[in-house]
Design a protein around this motif. Sequence first.
Motif, PDB file in Angstrom:
ATOM      1  N   PRO A  99      -2.971   2.301   7.733  1.00 20.77           N
ATOM      2  CA  PRO A  99      -2.028   3.167   7.011  1.00 20.77           C
ATOM      3  C   PRO A  99      -1.692   2.680   5.604  1.00 20.77           C
ATOM      4  O   PRO A  99      -1.598   3.490   4.676  1.00 20.77           O
ATOM      5  CB  PRO A  99      -0.794   3.187   7.916  1.00 20.77           C
ATOM      6  CG  PRO A  99      -0.932   1.979   8.794  1.00 20.77           C
ATOM      7  CD  PRO A  99      -2.394   1.780   8.973  1.00 20.77           C
ATOM      8  N   SER A 100      -1.491   1.383   5.426  1.00 22.57           N
ATOM      9  CA  SER A 100      -1.172   0.869   4.090  1.00 22.57           C
ATOM     10  C   SER A 100      -2.328   1.061   3.130  1.00 22.57           C
ATOM     11  O   SER A 100      -2.140   1.427   1.966  1.00 22.57           O
ATOM     12  CB  SER A 100      -0.801  -0.615   4.165  1.00 22.57           C
ATOM     13  OG  SER A 100       0.367  -0.819   4.913  1.00 22.57           O
ATOM     14  N   ARG A 102      -4.770   3.336   3.378  1.00 25.30           N
ATOM     15  CA  ARG A 102      -4.923   4.765   3.090  1.00 25.30           C
ATOM     16  C   ARG A 102      -3.897   5.235   2.062  1.00 25.30           C
ATOM     17  O   ARG A 102      -4.216   6.002   1.143  1.00 25.30           O
ATOM     18  CB  ARG A 102      -4.799   5.588   4.376  1.00 25.30           C
ATOM     19  CG  ARG A 102      -5.967   5.420   5.339  1.00 25.30           C
ATOM     20  CD  ARG A 102      -5.981   6.553   6.365  1.00 25.30           C
ATOM     21  NE  ARG A 102      -4.734   6.634   7.094  1.00 25.30           N
ATOM     22  CZ  ARG A 102      -4.475   6.000   8.238  1.00 25.30           C
ATOM     23  NH1 ARG A 102      -5.391   5.200   8.763  1.00 25.30           N
ATOM     24  NH2 ARG A 102      -3.318   6.152   8.842  1.00 25.30           N
ATOM     25  N   ALA A 103      -2.658   4.774   2.214  1.00 28.61           N
ATOM     26  CA  ALA A 103      -1.608   5.162   1.261  1.00 28.61           C
ATOM     27  C   ALA A 103      -1.911   4.642  -0.137  1.00 28.61           C
ATOM     28  O   ALA A 103      -1.701   5.336  -1.134  1.00 28.61           O
ATOM     29  CB  ALA A 103      -0.250   4.645   1.744  1.00 28.61           C
ATOM     30  N   SER A 106      -4.684   6.748  -1.713  1.00 27.43           N
ATOM     31  CA  SER A 106      -4.155   8.043  -2.130  1.00 27.43           C
ATOM     32  C   SER A 106      -3.359   7.917  -3.421  1.00 27.43           C
ATOM     33  O   SER A 106      -3.493   8.732  -4.341  1.00 27.43           O
ATOM     34  CB  SER A 106      -3.279   8.626  -1.019  1.00 27.43           C
ATOM     35  OG  SER A 106      -2.723   9.863  -1.399  1.00 27.43           O
ATOM     36  N   ARG A 107      -2.551   6.884  -3.516  1.00 29.59           N
ATOM     37  CA  ARG A 107      -1.737   6.670  -4.729  1.00 29.59           C
ATOM     38  C   ARG A 107      -2.631   6.399  -5.928  1.00 29.59           C
ATOM     39  O   ARG A 107      -2.418   6.957  -7.016  1.00 29.59           O
ATOM     40  CB  ARG A 107      -0.780   5.499  -4.498  1.00 29.59           C
ATOM     41  CG  ARG A 107       0.054   5.098  -5.731  1.00 29.59           C
ATOM     42  CD  ARG A 107       0.867   3.862  -5.408  1.00 29.59           C
ATOM     43  NE  ARG A 107       1.543   3.319  -6.577  1.00 29.59           N
ATOM     44  CZ  ARG A 107       2.810   3.571  -6.900  1.00 29.59           C
ATOM     45  NH1 ARG A 107       3.545   4.375  -6.148  1.00 29.59           N
ATOM     46  NH2 ARG A 107       3.349   3.016  -7.975  1.00 29.59           N
ATOM     47  N   PRO A 115      -0.378   0.045  -5.528  1.00 33.67           N
ATOM     48  CA  PRO A 115       0.790   0.310  -4.679  1.00 33.67           C
ATOM     49  C   PRO A 115       1.971  -0.581  -5.022  1.00 33.67           C
ATOM     50  O   PRO A 115       1.825  -1.675  -5.567  1.00 33.67           O
ATOM     51  CB  PRO A 115       0.262   0.004  -3.274  1.00 33.67           C
ATOM     52  CG  PRO A 115      -0.811  -0.999  -3.491  1.00 33.67           C
ATOM     53  CD  PRO A 115      -1.480  -0.583  -4.770  1.00 33.67           C
ATOM     54  N   GLY A 118       3.471  -2.037   1.006  1.00 35.47           N
ATOM     55  CA  GLY A 118       2.354  -2.463   1.851  1.00 35.47           C
ATOM     56  C   GLY A 118       2.453  -3.931   2.188  1.00 35.47           C
ATOM     57  O   GLY A 118       2.246  -4.791   1.337  1.00 35.47           O
ATOM     58  N   THR A 153      -4.142  -3.064  -2.527  1.00 36.67           N
ATOM     59  CA  THR A 153      -3.643  -2.162  -1.487  1.00 36.67           C
ATOM     60  C   THR A 153      -2.325  -2.619  -0.863  1.00 36.67           C
ATOM     61  O   THR A 153      -1.671  -1.827  -0.189  1.00 36.67           O
ATOM     62  CB  THR A 153      -4.672  -2.021  -0.341  1.00 36.67           C
ATOM     63  OG1 THR A 153      -5.013  -3.325   0.152  1.00 36.67           O
ATOM     64  CG2 THR A 153      -5.934  -1.309  -0.829  1.00 36.67           C
TER      65      THR A 153
END
Length: 313
Positions: A99-100, A102-103, A106-107, A115, A118, A153
Amino acid sequence: MNEVVTDGLADRVAGAIVAFACGDAAGVPWEGCAPEAVDPARIAAIPTGRGWPAGSTSDDTALTLLVAEHLIDSGGQGEAVEFARRLGDRAEGIRGLGPSTRAAISRFRGTGQLPDAGNTNGGPMRVLPVGWSTPPRAAEPRRRSAVELTRATHAGREAQAAALVAASCASWSLAVEQPRQLIDIAVTEAEASTGRLGADSSLPQLLRAVAAGAWSPPRSGIGLDPYETVTAVLHCVHTATSLPDGIARAVLLGGDTDTVAALTAGLLGAWHSAAEVRGTLPWSTRVLLPPPDTITRLAAGLAALRQRGPTRL
């Protein structure tokens, strides 16, 4: 700690890569299971899990190979923005991203920014090539690359401190005589890294408990916390009697079994060539390993970076 000069460096890096992938594949079917749900008799069978083809590796292997490729292409300069760009370009073909991560992807795609959050184990999970590509005496370049490749990330200080410990252990795994020596290296790096990053200071104590045989894994399995992951890995490395035993110990902890088993195997595999790893793990024939030429190319490239390491100090 004295560094031992060894021959066959590229062969040992290749052995570590193959072992990492085998540990990943051994853990994939059991990810998310409670420890009591893991059947020790079936670990080496590599059963089908998560709806993936039998023998599959996860994002752990894909991202570790991506880090190795990035380091080689950049001459050892692990820049966060460049790695984030490379990761974003490859992400669609990587199975099992956390999840971290992927986020963060996306950012970055949306804003071009790294990021600001995370704090899971995605950083230490993929950072072993930083250690394999730097000799122990090149501590500052190694720390810089490990932080850069983590913050691409994961902005969390604990994630970065755990990555520094994992990278240090990977570096020394090619330079000391026995895996059990890595726990002292891990404690020393944890003390330094948590202090310099202003991270939570509990990691050295956790690793000292491992050294003393006083660490107990959580009953629910190993979670995504970076300190918990690195502590579990060092516990498995410290107590293992062999590479197969280390992988089994990691999977039997339950939880994030693929990451813990991959990191454990990646560290223990550094004492073997790729051929020796395959011989020690006869079930490796069931693992969907990276192509042999990819392993050979990446191992040679990381070894070349390590051998010219002093020029980067």
